[in-house]
Design a protein around this motif. Structure first.
Motif, mmCIF file in Angstrom:
data_model
loop_
_atom_site.group_PDB
_atom_site.id
_atom_site.type_symbol
_atom_site.label_atom_id
_atom_site.label_comp_id
_atom_site.label_asym_id
_atom_site.label_seq_id
_atom_site.Cartn_x
_atom_site.Cartn_y
_atom_site.Cartn_z
ATOM 1 N N THR A 140 0.847 -1.192 0.000
ATOM 2 C CA THR A 140 0.000 0.000 0.000
ATOM 3 C C THR A 140 0.877 1.234 0.000
ATOM 4 O O THR A 140 1.948 1.258 0.622
ATOM 5 C CB THR A 140 -0.927 0.030 1.225
ATOM 6 N N MET A 141 0.414 2.269 -0.697
ATOM 7 C CA MET A 141 1.132 3.535 -0.747
ATOM 8 C C MET A 141 0.250 4.598 -0.096
ATOM 9 O O MET A 141 -0.893 4.785 -0.487
ATOM 10 C CB MET A 141 1.470 3.920 -2.186
ATOM 11 N N THR A 142 0.787 5.255 0.924
ATOM 12 C CA THR A 142 0.048 6.290 1.634
ATOM 13 C C THR A 142 0.959 7.493 1.827
ATOM 14 O O THR A 142 2.169 7.434 1.556
ATOM 15 C CB THR A 142 -0.444 5.793 3.003
ATOM 16 N N THR A 143 0.369 8.586 2.317
ATOM 17 C CA THR A 143 1.148 9.786 2.598
ATOM 18 C C THR A 143 0.862 10.282 4.006
ATOM 19 O O THR A 143 -0.241 10.090 4.531
ATOM 20 C CB THR A 143 0.822 10.911 1.593
ATOM 21 N N THR A 144 1.869 10.902 4.597
ATOM 22 C CA THR A 144 1.695 11.645 5.840
ATOM 23 C C THR A 144 1.851 13.116 5.489
ATOM 24 O O THR A 144 1.900 13.478 4.314
ATOM 25 C CB THR A 144 2.735 11.220 6.881
ATOM 26 N N LEU A 192 6.059 10.108 1.907
ATOM 27 C CA LEU A 192 5.387 9.089 1.109
ATOM 28 C C LEU A 192 5.827 7.745 1.666
ATOM 29 O O LEU A 192 7.034 7.493 1.833
ATOM 30 C CB LEU A 192 5.796 9.212 -0.359
ATOM 31 N N ARG A 207 10.207 4.789 2.985
ATOM 32 C CA ARG A 207 9.684 6.120 3.313
ATOM 33 C C ARG A 207 10.574 7.160 2.651
ATOM 34 O O ARG A 207 11.803 7.113 2.771
ATOM 35 C CB ARG A 207 9.673 6.338 4.832
ATOM 36 N N ASP A 223 -2.218 -1.034 -7.790
ATOM 37 C CA ASP A 223 -3.400 -0.659 -7.011
ATOM 38 C C ASP A 223 -4.614 -0.741 -7.932
ATOM 39 O O ASP A 223 -4.572 -0.237 -9.063
ATOM 40 C CB ASP A 223 -3.261 0.761 -6.453
ATOM 41 N N LEU A 237 -5.368 6.791 -6.409
ATOM 42 C CA LEU A 237 -4.164 6.839 -5.581
ATOM 43 C C LEU A 237 -3.168 7.851 -6.130
ATOM 44 O O LEU A 237 -2.577 8.633 -5.374
ATOM 45 C CB LEU A 237 -3.522 5.453 -5.511
ATOM 46 N N ARG A 244 -4.157 11.285 -5.075
ATOM 47 C CA ARG A 244 -3.880 11.595 -3.672
ATOM 48 C C ARG A 244 -2.409 11.891 -3.450
ATOM 49 O O ARG A 244 -2.048 12.837 -2.724
ATOM 50 C CB ARG A 244 -4.330 10.429 -2.781
ATOM 51 N N VAL A 245 -1.535 11.099 -4.078
ATOM 52 C CA VAL A 245 -0.089 11.324 -3.923
ATOM 53 C C VAL A 245 0.297 12.657 -4.550
ATOM 54 O O VAL A 245 1.076 13.435 -3.983
ATOM 55 C CB VAL A 245 0.708 10.171 -4.551
#
Length: 432
Positions: A3-7, A11, A29, A101, A107, A110-111
């Motif tokens: 999974t790829m997410t962001t804070t 990234l 990260r 994904d 996605l 969002r990135v």
């Protein structure tokens, strides 16, 4: 599944336990500030290039791990049938992250938003006919809200020499200049069209058998097709050519029926093809590493003489493809390129011209800009950019030679080149 997410600042690519074992790697990260581009890859398993080291690959089905190639390494988690998000990085351990994904487009959005990148071009994969062949390309339109609704001014983007796809990528080197130009134009409110060369990507035909005249025919067919599209303004059509693409653009724009709003020649030549090849060989010979030059001296090998010998042999060929000095060569293309003289075409241009060549170009003589300015009768702007190489990257500490190309492509196309081209085109558009 990864999974790829962001804070707020990073990234994060989180791997499953199985993926960590397969790729011999933990979670990744990277700072959001390192993100330079985000796009969606439809068939990631087939697009991954390079040497797997380390990782797991099941041919045609799965790729997990690190792939190393010219231009940097990529970390990939891709499976057949699942699209992927590709994140291009600068200043990070990896040049690229690619993760599958099911909703890759969402996605990617969002990135892109987290990294503060502008909205992307709206791209459509299409086909067009050139003679009996079907060629594949991408029509890129400005993002919603860029500069209003269409129909848009448009630029046909023609790539350089070699088996390049629509983005100007070679299977062993991702150059990406055409894609960078298309996206810069979209941000400025200008549509664009770029296409795979014959025998490359989604285009039919044979690259090796194609001549320079065939490539001009394909560009002419692309231009005619583009004018039929309801999304574009047929009265505001530009052509941008890089390297061989500049040769094609010069020939195409000189035709009375072209009716273009302007042309951009990036690393365009004013000498004949034969003179350009000779000049190019002299530059490259001086750019070779010292140990290689020493070996050549020991072997009494004169690169300039070898190149002249190869040209003589190619001139004597009559087939589309021939073996020259132990290599299978696109002989017809080379014969036609050797014989091509841009001077009469440049004299025939009746459209505004922007010609840009890097001062560090070792494949096209930067001094040709002076000849272009003298030959074009009318609105012509020439720019010799300090530190710019043939790949349209800055090489301030080097000379832009071939031995630095693998390092150069780790950087994006020079932003000043993109700004120069887009500003020049938009300055020639009527007010909307």
């Amino acid at each position: 599944m990864a999974t790829m997410t962001t804070t707020a600042t990073e990234l994060v690519l989180a791997l499953s336990e199985g993926e960590k074992v397969a790729g011999l790697h933990g979670d990744i990260r990277v700072p959001l500030s390192a993100v330079r581009d985000v796009d969606v890859v439809r068939n990631p398993v087939t697009e991954v290039r390079g040497l797997r080291a380390p990782g797991l690959a099941i041919p045609g089905r799965t790729k997990i791990g690190t792939w190393r190639r010219p231009g940097g390494k990529a970390f990939v988690v891709a499976r057949r049938g699942t699209p992927a998000v590709r994140v291009t990085l600068e200043g990070a351990d990896y040049a690229e992250l690619m993760v599958g994904d099911d909703d890759a487009a969402a996605l990617a959005g969002r990135v892109r938003a987290a990294a503060g990148l502008p909205e992307p071009a709206v791209e459509q994969r299409v086909t067009f006919a050139s003679g009996e062949l079907t060629l594949g390309g991408t029509l890129a339109l400005p993002p919603a809200g860029a500069t209003g609704a269409g129909p848009y001014p448009v630029a046909l983007v023609v790539t350089g020499s070699g088996p390049l796809d629509r983005d100007a990528n070679h299977k062993s080197m991702r150059i990406g200049t055409s894609r960078d130009l298309a996206h810069a134009l979209a941000r400025a409110g200008v549509a664009s069209f770029r296409y795979d060369k014959r025998g490359v990507g989604e285009s039919q035909g044979s690259f090796l058998a194609a001549g320079l005249s065939d490539n001009i025919d394909d560009a002419r067919a692309a231009l005619a097709w583009l004018r039929t599209r309801p999304e574009v303004d047929p009265a505001q059509v530009f052509v941008i050519g890089h390297s061989e693409g500049a040769v094609v653009t010069t020939a195409l724009a000189a035709e009375p029926s072209a009716d273009l709003a302007g042309v951009v020649l990036l690393a365009g030549m004013a000498k004949t093809g034969e003179e350009t090849l000779s000049w190019q060989t002299r530059q490259i010979a001086g750019d070779l590493p010292a140990p290689v030059r020493l070996v050549l001296r020991v072997l009494r090998t004169d690169l300039v003489a070898k190149q002249a010998e190869a040209v003589t042999k190619i001139k004597a060929t009559t087939t589309d493809v021939a073996w020259i000095q132990g290599r299978k060569t696109n002989a017809r293309w080379t014969r036609e390129f050797i014989a091509f003289d841009p001077a009469p075409h440049l004299r025939a241009l009746r459209t505004p011209v922007l010609a840009v060549t890097g001062a560090n170009d070792v494949q096209v003589d930067p001094d040709d800009l002076e000849a272009i300015a003298a030959l074009v009768d009318g609105d012509v702007t020439t720019v010799r950019m300090p530190g710019l190489s043939h790949l349209l990257r800055r090489e301030e500490e080097g000379n832009g030679g071939l031995r630095t190309y693998k390092q150069q492509v780790r950087k994006p196309t020079d932003p000043e080149v993109l700004t120069l081209v887009t500003d020049w085109i938009t300055s020639r558009l009527p007010e909307r």
